[in-house]
Design an enzyme around this catalytic site. Structure first.
Site, PDB file in Angstrom:
ATOM      1  N   LYS A  69     -16.697 -42.348   6.597  1.00 31.34           N
ATOM      2  CA  LYS A  69     -17.076 -40.879   7.184  1.00 31.34           C
ATOM      3  C   LYS A  69     -16.162 -38.967   6.675  1.00 31.34           C
ATOM      4  CE  LYS A  69     -18.560 -41.829   9.720  1.00 31.34           C
ATOM      5  NZ  LYS A  69     -19.953 -42.155  10.061  1.00 31.34           N
ATOM      6  N   GLY A  70     -17.037 -39.766   5.422  1.00 30.90           N
ATOM      7  CA  GLY A  70     -15.895 -38.686   4.468  1.00 30.90           C
ATOM      8  C   GLY A  70     -17.213 -37.485   4.395  1.00 30.90           C
ATOM      9  N   GLY A  71     -19.063 -37.855   4.100  1.00 28.49           N
ATOM     10  CA  GLY A  71     -19.431 -37.243   3.520  1.00 28.49           C
ATOM     11  C   GLY A  71     -19.948 -37.818   2.610  1.00 28.49           C
ATOM     12  N   THR A  72     -19.992 -39.582   2.168  1.00 30.06           N
ATOM     13  CA  THR A  72     -20.481 -40.052   1.568  1.00 30.06           C
ATOM     14  C   THR A  72     -22.207 -39.875   1.189  1.00 30.06           C
ATOM     15  OG1 THR A  72     -20.357 -42.064   2.440  1.00 30.06           O
ATOM     16  CG2 THR A  72     -18.712 -41.519   0.819  1.00 30.06           C
ATOM     17  N   SER A 158     -13.942 -38.708  13.937  1.00 34.45           N
ATOM     18  CA  SER A 158     -15.075 -39.274  13.514  1.00 34.45           C
ATOM     19  C   SER A 158     -15.248 -40.463  13.593  1.00 34.45           C
ATOM     20  CB  SER A 158     -15.662 -38.808  12.105  1.00 34.45           C
ATOM     21  OG  SER A 158     -16.918 -39.350  11.736  1.00 34.45           O
ATOM     22  N   GLY A 276     -23.169 -36.394  11.345  1.00 34.37           N
ATOM     23  CA  GLY A 276     -22.524 -34.892  12.151  1.00 34.37           C
ATOM     24  C   GLY A 276     -23.139 -35.142  14.275  1.00 34.37           C
ATOM     25  N   ARG A 277     -22.357 -36.295  14.205  1.00 37.60           N
ATOM     26  CA  ARG A 277     -22.262 -36.587  15.872  1.00 37.60           C
ATOM     27  C   ARG A 277     -21.511 -35.496  16.063  1.00 37.60           C
ATOM     28  NH1 ARG A 277     -21.392 -41.792  14.368  1.00 37.60           N
ATOM     29  NH2 ARG A 277     -23.343 -43.690  15.388  1.00 37.60           N
ATOM     30  N   THR A 278     -21.192 -35.207  17.658  1.00 37.20           N
ATOM     31  CA  THR A 278     -20.912 -34.507  18.805  1.00 37.20           C
ATOM     32  C   THR A 278     -19.114 -35.572  18.316  1.00 37.20           C
ATOM     33  OG1 THR A 278     -22.441 -33.491  19.624  1.00 37.20           O
ATOM     34  CG2 THR A 278     -19.926 -32.891  20.579  1.00 37.20           C
TER      35      THR A 278
HETATM   36  N1  LIG Z   1     -25.842 -32.186   5.284  1.00 38.95           N
HETATM   37  C1  LIG Z   1     -25.274 -33.200   5.947  1.00 38.95           C
HETATM   38  N2  LIG Z   1     -25.706 -33.614   6.765  1.00 38.95           N
HETATM   39  C2  LIG Z   1     -24.634 -34.733   8.471  1.00 38.95           C
HETATM   40  N3  LIG Z   1     -23.257 -34.622   7.868  1.00 38.95           N
HETATM   41  C3  LIG Z   1     -22.421 -34.628   7.007  1.00 38.95           C
HETATM   42  C4  LIG Z   1     -23.544 -33.384   6.179  1.00 38.95           C
HETATM   43  N4  LIG Z   1     -22.588 -32.863   4.267  1.00 38.95           N
HETATM   44  C5  LIG Z   1     -21.395 -33.563   5.125  1.00 38.95           C
HETATM   45  N5  LIG Z   1     -21.947 -34.663   6.394  1.00 38.95           N
HETATM   46  C6  LIG Z   1     -20.857 -35.222   7.194  1.00 38.95           C
HETATM   47  O1  LIG Z   1     -20.918 -36.896   6.850  1.00 38.95           O
HETATM   48  C7  LIG Z   1     -19.970 -37.459   7.333  1.00 38.95           C
HETATM   49  C8  LIG Z   1     -20.121 -39.210   7.622  1.00 38.95           C
HETATM   50  O2  LIG Z   1     -19.447 -39.127   6.448  1.00 38.95           O
HETATM   51  P1  LIG Z   1     -20.281 -40.243   5.773  1.00 38.95           P
HETATM   52  O3  LIG Z   1     -21.325 -40.181   5.364  1.00 38.95           O
HETATM   53  O4  LIG Z   1     -19.085 -41.022   4.736  1.00 38.95           O
HETATM   54  O5  LIG Z   1     -19.940 -41.772   6.590  1.00 38.95           O
HETATM   55  S1  LIG Z   1     -19.996 -43.509   6.542  1.00 38.95           S
HETATM   56  O6  LIG Z   1     -18.612 -43.627   6.145  1.00 38.95           O
HETATM   57  O7  LIG Z   1     -21.165 -43.367   5.301  1.00 38.95           O
HETATM   58  O8  LIG Z   1     -20.485 -43.730   8.183  1.00 38.95           O
HETATM   59  C9  LIG Z   1     -20.207 -36.674   8.757  1.00 38.95           C
HETATM   60  O9  LIG Z   1     -19.343 -37.119   9.794  1.00 38.95           O
HETATM   61  P2  LIG Z   1     -19.271 -36.514  11.663  1.00 38.95           P
HETATM   62  O10 LIG Z   1     -19.892 -34.711  11.913  1.00 38.95           O
HETATM   63  O11 LIG Z   1     -18.606 -36.870  12.533  1.00 38.95           O
HETATM   64  O12 LIG Z   1     -20.650 -37.649  12.384  1.00 38.95           O
HETATM   65  C10 LIG Z   1     -20.834 -35.090   9.088  1.00 38.95           C
HETATM   66  O13 LIG Z   1     -19.330 -34.675   8.921  1.00 38.95           O
END
Ligand SMILES: Nc1ncnc2c1ncn2[C@@H]1O[C@H](COP(=O)(O)OS(=O)(=O)O)[C@@H](OP(=O)(O)O)[C@H]1O
Length: 312
Positions: A69-72, A158, A276-278
């Site tokens: 959930k870091g943005g991977t 998240s 990008g969930r609420t």
């Molecule tokens: N460009 C862009 N578009 C959408 N989301 C973005 C983006 N950059 C960063 N994020 C953030 O990524 C969060 C999800 O993290 P991961 O991809 O690491 O999640 S996972 O571990 O693979 O499930 C996700 O977390 P949540 O907002 O809590 O859903 C996003 O905040």
């Protein structure tokens, strides 16, 4: 089992042992290696070597190891726009769940790459897997590691929001966070809490890899300045800065930066609904308690990596 991320809309195309082995022969790729073993002899086409034109399946030279959930996913989808990078679209979970399947199995999952290209995969759970640093080191001590970090309180929410979307009957976030709330005893055995204790997990990695071999991406800056963060990722990987601000636009509906491909007619692309969930609304007092809880871990983390991520 490979994990397919629902947000991902593009696919890509002898048993590992638990000892401190030398890196496998020929696993060097294009990243300069300190202890690069000589390449293995060319194998027949039936083996994992492909036609030179199409490239070869190689073990990854770089990994996005966390954090969940870091943005991977965003980092993976952004970096794979680079012509010198080929990435696996799914999460192979090799260094945690599938290690027994061996390196040949792992290699067979990889997209084919040319000599000049880097093979990359991402599995966010590696960062908190005790055995992962040693196992990765045994594959190649020169593996470049990328960790996307985010405010641990927001990360926990998240994570919880994602679990709740699949299991609506789980207890509340407030309930799961504490062993004893009135005493302020946080439940560190709950994964959603534990993952965010970055300083703790980082220690295991630093036993095997020098800090210079680990690149930290700010999950916050990845949203506010994706080109800047990706510029640093490209520098770390030793590839030219191909991905620039021309590749991004801010999608107001999504509330996040999305990819555009300026040089092609391909339509712009945002990550899927699971990104990008609420977030679930959390009692502000609990948020404050968790901030307090994480503060010493955050400070230790900033000191170790030499960067202040400014998580309040
Ligand atoms: N460009 C862009 N578009 C959408 N989301 C973005 C983006 N950059 C960063 N994020 C953030 O990524 C969060 C999800 O993290 P991961 O991809 O690491 O999640 S996972 O571990 O693979 O499930 C996700 O977390 P949540 O907002 O809590 O859903 C996003 O905040």
């Amino acid at each position: 089992m490979l994990t397919r991320d629902p947000s991902q809309d593009r696919g890509a195309g002898g048993n590992a042992r638990e000892s401190n082995l030398q890196p496998p022969r020929g696993s060097c790729g294009r990243i300069p290696l300190r202890t690069c073993a000589p390449p293995a002899p060319r194998l027949p086409a039936s083996n994992h070597s492909g036609s030179p034109k199409l490239g070869t399946k190689r073990l990854p030279q770089a990994l996005i190891v966390g954090v969940k959930k870091g943005g991977t996913r965003a980092v993976l989808e952004f970096i794979r726009v680079h012509p010198d990078v080929r990435a696996l679209g799914t999460e192979p979970h090799f260094f945690d769940r599938n290690y027994g399947r061996g390196l040949d199995w792992y290699r067979s999952l990889m997209p084919r790459t040319l000599e000049t290209q880097i093979t990359l995969e991402k599995t966010p759970s590696y960062f908190v897997t005790q055995e992962a640093p040693r196992r990765i080191f045994n594959m190649s001590r020169d593996t470049k590691l990328i960790v996307v970090v985010r405010n641990p309180v927001t990360r926990a929410i998240s994570d919880y929001t994602q679990t709740l979307s699949k299991k609506p009957d789980i207890p509340t976030f407030e309930g799961l966070s504490f062993r004893n709330r009135s005493l302020g005893l946080v439940d560190v055995s709950w994964n959603a809490i534990r993952i965010g204790m970055y300083a703790l997990h980082l220690e295991s990695w630093l036993r095997y890899f020098p800090l210079a071999q680990i690149h930290f991406v700010s999950g916050e800056r990845l949203i506010t300045d994706p080109a800047g963060e990706m510029g640093r990722v490209q520098d770390f990987l030793g590839i030219k800065r191909f991905i620039t601000d021309k590749h991004f636009y801010f999608n107001k509906t999504k509330g996040f930066p999305c990819l555009k491909k300026p040089e092609s007619s391909v339509s712009p692309r945002c990550l899927g609904k699971s990104k990008g969930r609420t977030h679930v609304q959390i009692d502000p007092e609990v948020i404050d308690q968790l901030r307090e809880f994480y503060r010493p871990y955050n400070i230790k983390f900033y000191e170790t990596v030499g960067q202040d991520f400014r998580w309040e």
